[in-house]
Write a protein that holds these residues in place. Structure first.
Motif, PDB file in Angstrom:
ATOM      1  N   GLU A   1       1.464  -3.031 -10.626  1.00 33.15           N
ATOM      2  CA  GLU A   1       2.061  -4.310 -10.235  1.00 33.15           C
ATOM      3  C   GLU A   1       3.537  -4.371 -10.633  1.00 33.15           C
ATOM      4  OE1 GLU A   1       0.730  -7.224  -8.805  1.00 33.15           O
ATOM      5  OE2 GLU A   1      -0.953  -5.968  -8.188  1.00 33.15           O
ATOM      6  N   GLY A   2       3.816  -4.027 -11.867  1.00 31.04           N
ATOM      7  CA  GLY A   2       5.198  -4.069 -12.343  1.00 31.04           C
ATOM      8  C   GLY A   2       6.086  -3.057 -11.652  1.00 31.04           C
ATOM      9  N   ARG A   3       5.567  -1.861 -11.427  1.00 27.20           N
ATOM     10  CA  ARG A   3       6.351  -0.815 -10.774  1.00 27.20           C
ATOM     11  C   ARG A   3       6.719  -1.218  -9.347  1.00 27.20           C
ATOM     12  NH1 ARG A   3       6.391   4.292 -13.297  1.00 27.20           N
ATOM     13  NH2 ARG A   3       5.020   4.422 -15.118  1.00 27.20           N
ATOM     14  N   ILE A   4       5.770  -1.783  -8.608  1.00 24.93           N
ATOM     15  CA  ILE A   4       6.033  -2.191  -7.232  1.00 24.93           C
ATOM     16  C   ILE A   4       7.057  -3.312  -7.201  1.00 24.93           C
ATOM     17  CG2 ILE A   4       5.001  -3.291  -5.197  1.00 24.93           C
ATOM     18  CD1 ILE A   4       2.416  -1.711  -5.863  1.00 24.93           C
ATOM     19  N   ALA A   5       6.899  -4.293  -8.079  1.00 24.68           N
ATOM     20  CA  ALA A   5       7.848  -5.415  -8.122  1.00 24.68           C
ATOM     21  C   ALA A   5       9.254  -4.924  -8.451  1.00 24.68           C
ATOM     22  CB  ALA A   5       7.378  -6.443  -9.139  1.00 24.68           C
ATOM     23  N   ARG A   6       9.371  -4.035  -9.432  1.00 28.83           N
ATOM     24  CA  ARG A   6      10.698  -3.518  -9.817  1.00 28.83           C
ATOM     25  C   ARG A   6      11.314  -2.690  -8.696  1.00 28.83           C
ATOM     26  NH1 ARG A   6       7.978  -2.843 -14.749  1.00 28.83           N
ATOM     27  NH2 ARG A   6       7.592  -0.637 -14.317  1.00 28.83           N
ATOM     28  N   ALA A   7      10.480  -1.890  -8.021  1.00 31.62           N
ATOM     29  CA  ALA A   7      10.992  -1.037  -6.943  1.00 31.62           C
ATOM     30  C   ALA A   7      11.552  -1.876  -5.801  1.00 31.62           C
ATOM     31  CB  ALA A   7       9.885  -0.118  -6.434  1.00 31.62           C
ATOM     32  N   LEU A   8      10.845  -2.933  -5.435  1.00 33.69           N
ATOM     33  CA  LEU A   8      11.327  -3.801  -4.355  1.00 33.69           C
ATOM     34  C   LEU A   8      12.598  -4.544  -4.760  1.00 33.69           C
ATOM     35  CD1 LEU A   8       7.956  -5.215  -2.980  1.00 33.69           C
ATOM     36  CD2 LEU A   8       9.498  -3.598  -1.860  1.00 33.69           C
ATOM     37  N   ASP A   9      12.670  -4.960  -6.005  1.00 31.40           N
ATOM     38  CA  ASP A   9      13.891  -5.615  -6.491  1.00 31.40           C
ATOM     39  C   ASP A   9      15.066  -4.635  -6.499  1.00 31.40           C
ATOM     40  OD1 ASP A   9      12.682  -8.075  -6.840  1.00 31.40           O
ATOM     41  OD2 ASP A   9      12.261  -7.758  -8.975  1.00 31.40           O
ATOM     42  N   ASP A  10      14.798  -3.394  -6.902  1.00 34.40           N
ATOM     43  CA  ASP A  10      15.860  -2.395  -7.016  1.00 34.40           C
ATOM     44  C   ASP A  10      16.512  -2.092  -5.667  1.00 34.40           C
ATOM     45  OD1 ASP A  10      15.587  -2.187  -9.725  1.00 34.40           O
ATOM     46  OD2 ASP A  10      14.444  -0.306  -9.688  1.00 34.40           O
TER      47      ASP A  10
ATOM     48  N   ARG B   1       0.830  -1.215   0.000  1.00 32.80           N
ATOM     49  CA  ARG B   1       0.000   0.000   0.000  1.00 32.80           C
ATOM     50  C   ARG B   1       0.861   1.260   0.000  1.00 32.80           C
ATOM     51  NH1 ARG B   1      -5.186   1.273   4.000  1.00 32.80           N
ATOM     52  NH2 ARG B   1      -5.624   3.358   3.173  1.00 32.80           N
ATOM     53  N   ALA B   2       1.972   1.223   0.742  1.00 34.22           N
ATOM     54  CA  ALA B   2       2.867   2.388   0.777  1.00 34.22           C
ATOM     55  C   ALA B   2       3.416   2.698  -0.609  1.00 34.22           C
ATOM     56  CB  ALA B   2       4.015   2.138   1.752  1.00 34.22           C
ATOM     57  N   LEU B   3       3.727   1.659  -1.377  1.00 35.14           N
ATOM     58  CA  LEU B   3       4.280   1.866  -2.716  1.00 35.14           C
ATOM     59  C   LEU B   3       3.195   2.163  -3.748  1.00 35.14           C
ATOM     60  CD1 LEU B   3       7.018  -0.923  -2.853  1.00 35.14           C
ATOM     61  CD2 LEU B   3       7.246   1.466  -2.166  1.00 35.14           C
ATOM     62  N   ALA B   4       1.987   1.638  -3.517  1.00 38.24           N
ATOM     63  CA  ALA B   4       0.900   1.866  -4.469  1.00 38.24           C
ATOM     64  C   ALA B   4       0.352   3.288  -4.389  1.00 38.24           C
ATOM     65  CB  ALA B   4      -0.229   0.864  -4.214  1.00 38.24           C
ATOM     66  N   GLU B   5       0.463   3.922  -3.227  1.00 36.01           N
ATOM     67  CA  GLU B   5      -0.149   5.239  -3.038  1.00 36.01           C
ATOM     68  C   GLU B   5       0.390   6.297  -3.998  1.00 36.01           C
ATOM     69  OE1 GLU B   5      -1.599   7.972   0.690  1.00 36.01           O
ATOM     70  OE2 GLU B   5       0.303   6.922   0.881  1.00 36.01           O
ATOM     71  N   PRO B   6       1.720   6.498  -4.115  1.00 33.03           N
ATOM     72  CA  PRO B   6       2.189   7.513  -5.068  1.00 33.03           C
ATOM     73  C   PRO B   6       1.838   7.184  -6.512  1.00 33.03           C
ATOM     74  CG  PRO B   6       4.034   6.262  -4.163  1.00 33.03           C
ATOM     75  CD  PRO B   6       2.836   5.905  -3.358  1.00 33.03           C
TER      76      PRO B   6
ATOM     77  N   ARG C   1       9.825   3.784  -2.238  1.00 31.68           N
ATOM     78  CA  ARG C   1       8.668   4.670  -2.406  1.00 31.68           C
ATOM     79  C   ARG C   1       9.080   5.976  -3.080  1.00 31.68           C
ATOM     80  NH1 ARG C   1       5.765   6.555   2.998  1.00 31.68           N
ATOM     81  NH2 ARG C   1       7.853   7.450   3.247  1.00 31.68           N
ATOM     82  N   ALA C   2      10.232   6.511  -2.706  1.00 30.10           N
ATOM     83  CA  ALA C   2      10.708   7.748  -3.322  1.00 30.10           C
ATOM     84  C   ALA C   2      11.050   7.545  -4.789  1.00 30.10           C
ATOM     85  CB  ALA C   2      11.919   8.277  -2.555  1.00 30.10           C
ATOM     86  N   LEU C   3      11.593   6.372  -5.126  1.00 30.04           N
ATOM     87  CA  LEU C   3      12.062   6.140  -6.491  1.00 30.04           C
ATOM     88  C   LEU C   3      10.985   5.605  -7.428  1.00 30.04           C
ATOM     89  CD1 LEU C   3      15.576   4.591  -5.821  1.00 30.04           C
ATOM     90  CD2 LEU C   3      15.040   6.917  -6.551  1.00 30.04           C
ATOM     91  N   ILE C   4       9.831   5.210  -6.886  1.00 26.56           N
ATOM     92  CA  ILE C   4       8.830   4.553  -7.721  1.00 26.56           C
ATOM     93  C   ILE C   4       8.233   5.506  -8.757  1.00 26.56           C
ATOM     94  CG2 ILE C   4       6.696   4.951  -6.389  1.00 26.56           C
ATOM     95  CD1 ILE C   4       6.319   1.802  -6.669  1.00 26.56           C
TER      96      ILE C   4
END
Length: 245
Positions: free
Chosen positions: A111-120, A96-101, A147-150
């Motif tokens: 979905e893809g953005r969150i997965a990539r951000a966590l991998d990064d 939810r924290a990553l989906a909000e921005p 969250r900042a980079l997403i």
């Protein structure tokens, strides 16, 4: 990428930032150092748009910005805060924290953005549905960085991003930030009272005292122990630790 001219910030009768000017080139890593209360975090909050009460001139990517900022600015400029627990909602999952921005800015492929951000940031999908209390301090700060980079910003503002972490974890987070900066060609401004942290990540730094910049120098100048201003030398001596005479 960032230009600040004659910036002043007042809190009532207190002048927290006084006539500050500096430039940060695109892709540069710039440090702001000084003791607690010198105005460095206040300066960062002005740059991020969190503090709207200031005078002076600020340009980002060649465009003047005022106290109020639009969504386009916040996609370009993101901030990571000092306390990774306080900056994450305790009842919101990492997802939810990553989906909000993503939702706020109307971006696709959540979905893809969150997965990539966590991998990064070196966490991966297994952390996606955990809550902040289920994470270590270093893991929470990695979520805050994700969250900042997403939003894929070009500028990252870092307010003491490792000071709340154990020493053993600080280097991991700093190395992560260095790797992400190189991979994404980010421009970074790092606020810290720790000269070792600044030397690890930055190319240049400015020393602040009582709301003003007293000296700018390269990291080579710092490493060779040759700052020009007396306060800068005192700060360097203090960072080397206590020596009994």
């Amino acid at each position: 990428m960032i230009s600040v001219r004659h910036l002043d910030v007042h809190f009532g009768q207190v002048r927290a930032v006084s006539d500050v000017s500096f430039d940060v080139a695109a892709g540069d890593t710039f440090g702001l150092v000084g003791e607690s209360g010198c105005g460095k975090s206040t300066l960062l909050r002005v740059l991020s748009g969190l503090n709207r009460h200031w005078t002076g001139a600020i340009e980002v990517a060649g465009r003047a910005v005022g106290p109020a900022r639009d969504k386009a600015f916040h996609r370009r400029v993101q901030m990571v805060f000092q306390d990774p627990f306080g900056s994450l909602h305790p009842r919101h999952t990492v997802d939810r924290a990553l989906a909000e921005p993503i939702a706020i800015h109307g971006l696709d492929d959540a979905e893809g953005r969150i997965a990539r951000a966590l991998d990064d940031v070196g966490l991966g999908s297994r952390f996606r549905f955990r809550y902040p209390h289920q994470l270590s301090g270093g893991q929470r700060q990695r979520v805050a960085i994700a969250r900042a980079l997403i939003l894929e910003p070009g500028i990252l503002l870092l307010d003491e991003p490792t000071s709340a972490l154990d020493v053993s974890i600080q280097a991991e987070v700093l190395n992560l930030l260095a790797r992400l900066r190189a991979a994404r060609d980010l421009t970074l401004i790092l606020v810290s009272h720790n000269l070792a942290v600044v030397a690890h990540l930055c190319n240049r730094l400015a020393v602040m005292q009582a709301g003003t910049i007293v000296e700018e120098m390269t990291i080579d100048t710092l490493r060779h122990g040759k700052p020009a201003h007396p306060y800068s030398r005192e700060l360097l001596d203090a960072s080397l630790g206590y020596h009994r005479s």
